[in-house]
Design an enzyme around this catalytic site. Structure first.
Site, PDB file in Angstrom:
ATOM      1  N   ARG A 147       1.231  -1.080   0.245  1.00 28.06           N
ATOM      2  CA  ARG A 147      -0.305   0.133  -0.413  1.00 28.06           C
ATOM      3  C   ARG A 147       1.264   1.629  -0.170  1.00 28.06           C
ATOM      4  O   ARG A 147       2.059   1.272   0.392  1.00 28.06           O
ATOM      5  CB  ARG A 147      -1.177   0.007   1.698  1.00 28.06           C
ATOM      6  CG  ARG A 147      -2.377   1.024   0.907  1.00 28.06           C
ATOM      7  CD  ARG A 147      -2.910   1.157   2.622  1.00 28.06           C
ATOM      8  NE  ARG A 147      -2.505   1.659   3.934  1.00 28.06           N
ATOM      9  CZ  ARG A 147      -2.697   2.776   4.544  1.00 28.06           C
ATOM     10  NH1 ARG A 147      -3.885   2.021   4.904  1.00 28.06           N
ATOM     11  NH2 ARG A 147      -2.082   3.586   5.384  1.00 28.06           N
ATOM     12  N   TYR A 159      -2.856  11.500   6.352  1.00 29.00           N
ATOM     13  CA  TYR A 159      -2.763  10.639   7.420  1.00 29.00           C
ATOM     14  C   TYR A 159      -2.588   9.294   6.576  1.00 29.00           C
ATOM     15  O   TYR A 159      -2.226   8.903   5.476  1.00 29.00           O
ATOM     16  CB  TYR A 159      -4.703  10.064   6.363  1.00 29.00           C
ATOM     17  CG  TYR A 159      -5.647   9.200   8.230  1.00 29.00           C
ATOM     18  CD1 TYR A 159      -5.639   9.844   9.333  1.00 29.00           C
ATOM     19  CD2 TYR A 159      -5.311   7.607   7.511  1.00 29.00           C
ATOM     20  CE1 TYR A 159      -5.939   8.341   9.759  1.00 29.00           C
ATOM     21  CE2 TYR A 159      -5.621   6.412   8.455  1.00 29.00           C
ATOM     22  CZ  TYR A 159      -5.867   7.152   9.228  1.00 29.00           C
ATOM     23  OH  TYR A 159      -6.499   6.174  10.383  1.00 29.00           O
ATOM     24  N   ASP A 210      -5.173   4.082  -0.068  1.00 31.07           N
ATOM     25  CA  ASP A 210      -6.319   4.822   0.656  1.00 31.07           C
ATOM     26  C   ASP A 210      -6.991   6.044   0.893  1.00 31.07           C
ATOM     27  O   ASP A 210      -5.523   6.790   1.264  1.00 31.07           O
ATOM     28  CB  ASP A 210      -5.913   3.915   1.877  1.00 31.07           C
ATOM     29  CG  ASP A 210      -6.786   4.422   2.973  1.00 31.07           C
ATOM     30  OD1 ASP A 210      -8.048   4.245   2.755  1.00 31.07           O
ATOM     31  OD2 ASP A 210      -6.657   3.424   4.709  1.00 31.07           O
ATOM     32  N   HIS A 212      -9.017   6.806   2.833  1.00 29.96           N
ATOM     33  CA  HIS A 212      -9.377   7.206   4.046  1.00 29.96           C
ATOM     34  C   HIS A 212     -10.480   8.146   3.636  1.00 29.96           C
ATOM     35  O   HIS A 212     -10.583   9.395   4.868  1.00 29.96           O
ATOM     36  CB  HIS A 212      -8.582   8.025   4.655  1.00 29.96           C
ATOM     37  CG  HIS A 212      -8.710   7.461   5.985  1.00 29.96           C
ATOM     38  ND1 HIS A 212      -8.441   6.098   6.325  1.00 29.96           N
ATOM     39  CD2 HIS A 212      -9.199   7.622   7.388  1.00 29.96           C
ATOM     40  CE1 HIS A 212      -8.542   5.727   7.449  1.00 29.96           C
ATOM     41  NE2 HIS A 212      -9.004   7.007   7.988  1.00 29.96           N
ATOM     42  N   GLU A 236      -8.928   2.218  -2.355  1.00 28.05           N
ATOM     43  CA  GLU A 236      -9.107   1.654  -0.331  1.00 28.05           C
ATOM     44  C   GLU A 236     -10.331   3.205  -0.041  1.00 28.05           C
ATOM     45  O   GLU A 236     -10.028   4.187  -0.269  1.00 28.05           O
ATOM     46  CB  GLU A 236      -8.560   1.417   0.386  1.00 28.05           C
ATOM     47  CG  GLU A 236      -9.500   1.026   1.713  1.00 28.05           C
ATOM     48  CD  GLU A 236      -8.048   0.780   3.036  1.00 28.05           C
ATOM     49  OE1 GLU A 236      -7.332   0.269   2.143  1.00 28.05           O
ATOM     50  OE2 GLU A 236      -7.810   0.948   3.743  1.00 28.05           O
ATOM     51  N   GLU A 262     -14.358  -1.425   6.329  1.00 29.20           N
ATOM     52  CA  GLU A 262     -13.190  -1.718   7.160  1.00 29.20           C
ATOM     53  C   GLU A 262     -14.233  -0.859   8.501  1.00 29.20           C
ATOM     54  O   GLU A 262     -13.134  -1.258   9.841  1.00 29.20           O
ATOM     55  CB  GLU A 262     -11.468  -0.893   7.465  1.00 29.20           C
ATOM     56  CG  GLU A 262     -11.411   0.810   7.630  1.00 29.20           C
ATOM     57  CD  GLU A 262      -9.752   1.269   7.441  1.00 29.20           C
ATOM     58  OE1 GLU A 262      -9.619   0.652   6.483  1.00 29.20           O
ATOM     59  OE2 GLU A 262      -9.793   2.609   8.152  1.00 29.20           O
ATOM     60  N   ARG A 283     -13.817  -5.158   2.621  1.00 29.77           N
ATOM     61  CA  ARG A 283     -12.763  -5.187   4.223  1.00 29.77           C
ATOM     62  C   ARG A 283     -13.101  -5.205   6.150  1.00 29.77           C
ATOM     63  O   ARG A 283     -12.463  -4.929   6.425  1.00 29.77           O
ATOM     64  CB  ARG A 283     -11.927  -3.558   3.447  1.00 29.77           C
ATOM     65  CG  ARG A 283     -11.033  -3.971   3.065  1.00 29.77           C
ATOM     66  CD  ARG A 283     -10.246  -2.328   2.598  1.00 29.77           C
ATOM     67  NE  ARG A 283      -9.557  -1.709   3.485  1.00 29.77           N
ATOM     68  CZ  ARG A 283      -8.527  -2.165   4.494  1.00 29.77           C
ATOM     69  NH1 ARG A 283      -8.159  -3.198   3.953  1.00 29.77           N
ATOM     70  NH2 ARG A 283      -8.272  -1.778   5.610  1.00 29.77           N
ATOM     71  N   GLU A 339      -4.712  -7.159   4.558  1.00 26.95           N
ATOM     72  CA  GLU A 339      -3.927  -6.530   5.437  1.00 26.95           C
ATOM     73  C   GLU A 339      -2.605  -6.483   6.734  1.00 26.95           C
ATOM     74  O   GLU A 339      -3.095  -7.251   7.445  1.00 26.95           O
ATOM     75  CB  GLU A 339      -4.777  -5.218   5.744  1.00 26.95           C
ATOM     76  CG  GLU A 339      -3.312  -4.218   6.538  1.00 26.95           C
ATOM     77  CD  GLU A 339      -4.735  -2.767   6.548  1.00 26.95           C
ATOM     78  OE1 GLU A 339      -5.645  -2.605   6.927  1.00 26.95           O
ATOM     79  OE2 GLU A 339      -4.057  -1.666   6.958  1.00 26.95           O
ATOM     80  N   TRP A 402     -18.757  14.220   5.190  1.00 24.95           N
ATOM     81  CA  TRP A 402     -18.215  12.869   4.952  1.00 24.95           C
ATOM     82  C   TRP A 402     -17.274  12.158   4.942  1.00 24.95           C
ATOM     83  O   TRP A 402     -16.307  12.494   5.576  1.00 24.95           O
ATOM     84  CB  TRP A 402     -18.941  12.760   3.519  1.00 24.95           C
ATOM     85  CG  TRP A 402     -17.934  13.502   2.491  1.00 24.95           C
ATOM     86  CD1 TRP A 402     -16.703  13.470   2.033  1.00 24.95           C
ATOM     87  CD2 TRP A 402     -18.859  14.448   2.528  1.00 24.95           C
ATOM     88  NE1 TRP A 402     -16.893  13.951   1.118  1.00 24.95           N
ATOM     89  CE2 TRP A 402     -18.102  14.970   0.964  1.00 24.95           C
ATOM     90  CE3 TRP A 402     -20.166  16.005   2.037  1.00 24.95           C
ATOM     91  CZ2 TRP A 402     -17.562  16.073   0.715  1.00 24.95           C
ATOM     92  CZ3 TRP A 402     -19.899  16.872   1.456  1.00 24.95           C
ATOM     93  CH2 TRP A 402     -18.637  17.002   0.812  1.00 24.95           C
TER      94      TRP A 402
HETATM   95  O1  EZ4 Z   1      -7.737   4.034  10.317  1.00 20.33           O
HETATM   96  O2  EZ4 Z   1      -7.018   0.952  12.000  1.00 20.33           O
HETATM   97  O3  EZ4 Z   1      -6.198   1.073   6.250  1.00 20.33           O
HETATM   98  N1  EZ4 Z   1      -6.084   0.697   7.102  1.00 20.33           N
HETATM   99  C1  EZ4 Z   1      -6.991   1.565   7.663  1.00 20.33           C
HETATM  100  C2  EZ4 Z   1      -5.908   1.942   9.958  1.00 20.33           C
HETATM  101  C3  EZ4 Z   1      -7.402   2.652  10.124  1.00 20.33           C
HETATM  102  C4  EZ4 Z   1      -7.340   2.566  11.649  1.00 20.33           C
HETATM  103  C5  EZ4 Z   1      -8.670   2.284  12.533  1.00 20.33           C
HETATM  104  O4  EZ4 Z   1      -8.839   2.213  13.387  1.00 20.33           O
HETATM  105  O5  EZ4 Z   1      -7.389   2.669   7.473  1.00 20.33           O
HETATM  106  O6  EZ4 Z   1      -5.538   3.419   9.698  1.00 20.33           O
HETATM  107 CO    CO Z   2      -8.515   2.467   5.527  1.00 17.75          CO
END
Ligand code: EZ4
Ligand code: CO
Length: 402
Positions: A147, A159, A210, A212, A236, A262, A283, A339, A402
């Site tokens: 990733r 992030y 990701d 996020h 993701e 997730e 996920r 993961e 959001w």
């Molecule tokens: O935000 O595990 O794909 N993984 C993630 C992680 C999650 C954290 C949340 O507890 O996006 O970083």
């Molecule tokens: Co994630």
């Protein structure tokens, strides 16, 4: 064989974990991960006050019945706290059943569908050069999937980009850290990152990314389209999935495969996404989606609709959660990828486990049950301390809507 004891253990060997340990009247123990990052004590209290007293005296062999009893019986259905608590009970009961049978849990789920569990690692850096160095490190260590997260010029903190390169820990402060986000900057910055990674590592390394939950569906369609030349394994969480039909818009604009889930805690969070084939990877996890019993239900629905698994496996899923995930990963027909982020040494000491990493894959333990335990004396040396996930704001200070 009745449940005689239900103990909730909260510890912090580098980060917080909640673990449920069940003991039967003939002395067999089973463990379940009950960690809900940043809201740990809500689950610990739910288990201690509302679930443990109901478990004492129940037949430990009745996994499905106990699941239905806790899910239907509460009247208040679903939700991350409830479903994480149910997951821990379910996982611990599967552990016990495996030990009683003398078999690893995956044998009770139908046996192996594959020899090992392909995982992806986490390369991240503030700059593209740093990212390339990190990806190279994963390739050297045998990973076949990575990733890739990169700092966005103009944003102070992104992030998934951290100073610690072995893993990143987003729950980083006793009050939430606040970060800023700019979709405009992100949309410009991200395609050149993948152009350089592909250029250096060739067409065969699986690359994941990701988002996020930061975009709208139409923005996600654009990112997906702009990354098509680099053949991502998945994109993701391009948008939050509360509005499941929103994913139709993403599908209309890109062939980049989509992974989501997730934060899902039940089949009701994803049935439309799966039935309409709006995603490619689900996920959801054992720990947050109701245990082995309920995640298997989700994954069976997914298998009917060409959706594969890609379970969340960041460090807030304890080795107990990972050991349970691997039992499903190795046995289901529609496994995609798992993961994986290594835990700290302290965490591995508190949770002795039989699974191991080699050749880009995790190899589940062959011990009866889940093949993982908790060392309670070691856990007691690491008391809980609050730690929260960050809050994300737009450039003008609005909490990301959001
Ligand atoms: O935000 O595990 O794909 N993984 C993630 C992680 C999650 C954290 C949340 O507890 O996006 O970083
Ligand atoms: Co994630």
């Amino acid at each position: 064989m009745k449940i005689a004891d239900a103990k909730v253990i909260v510890c912090r060997p580098g980060r917080n974990f909640v673990t449920l340990k069940l003991t039967t009247d003939d002395g067999i123990t089973g463990v379940g991960d009950a960690t809900l990052n940043g809201r740990e004590l809500a689950v610990a209290t739910y288990l201690r006050e509302h679930v443990a007293p109901l478990l004492i005296g129940r037949d430990a062999a009745r996994i499905e019945d106990t699941w239905q009893y806790l899910f239907q019986g509460a009247y208040w259905r679903r939700g991350p706290v409830t479903m994480t608590a149910i997951a821990a009970v379910d996982t611990a009961l599967w552990d016990i059943k495996g030990k009683v049978a003398g078999l690893p849990v995956y044998q009770l789920l139908g046996g192996r569908s594959r020899d090992d569990v392909t995982v992806y690692g986490h390369a991240n850096g503030e700059t593209v050069d740093e990212v390339l160095t990190q990806v190279a490190g994963y390739v050297e260590r045998g990973y076949r999937a990575v990733r890739v997260q990169c700092g966005i010029p103009g944003l102070e903190k992104t992030y998934g980009v951290s100073a610690d390169k072995l893993f990143y820990e987003p729950a980083d402060a006793p009050r939430p850290t606040e970060t800023r986000w700019s979709t405009r900057r992100y949309l410009t910055a991200i395609p050149p990152v993948f152009a350089r990674v592909r250029d250096q590592f060739g067409p065969h390394l699986a690359l994941l990314h990701d988002v996020h939950h930061r975009l709208t569906p139409i923005e996600a369609g654009r990112v997906g389209a702009s990354l098509e030349p680099y053949g991502l394994y998945w994109l993701e969480d391009p948008v939050p999935a509360d509005l499941q039909e929103g994913f139709r818009i993403i599908r209309q604009h890109t062939t980049t495969p989509i992974a989501v889930g997730e934060v899902f805690n039940s089949i009701w969070d994803c049935h439309q996404l799966i039935r309409e084939q709006l995603i490619d990877y689900i996920r959801a996890t054992v720990v947050h989606a109701g245990g082995i019993t309920h995640l298997r239900r989700i994954l069976d629905l997914a298998a009917l609709h060409h959706v594969r698994s890609g379970s969340h496996g960041a460090t807030d899923l304890s080795p107990v959660g990972m050991a349970a995930a691997l039992q499903l990963d190795v046995s289901i027909p529609n496994f995609g990828i798992q993961e994986y982020m290594p835990h700290t040494e302290e965490t591995d000491q508190v949770f002795p486990h039989g699974y191991r990493f080699a050749d880009g894959a995790l190899h589940p333990s062959d011990e009866p049950g889940l093949g993982v335990d908790i060392d309670e004396a070691a856990a007691a040396r690491y008391p809980y301390a609050p730690a929260y996930l960050p809050v994300n704001r737009l450039e003008d200070g609005t909490v990301h809507p959001w």
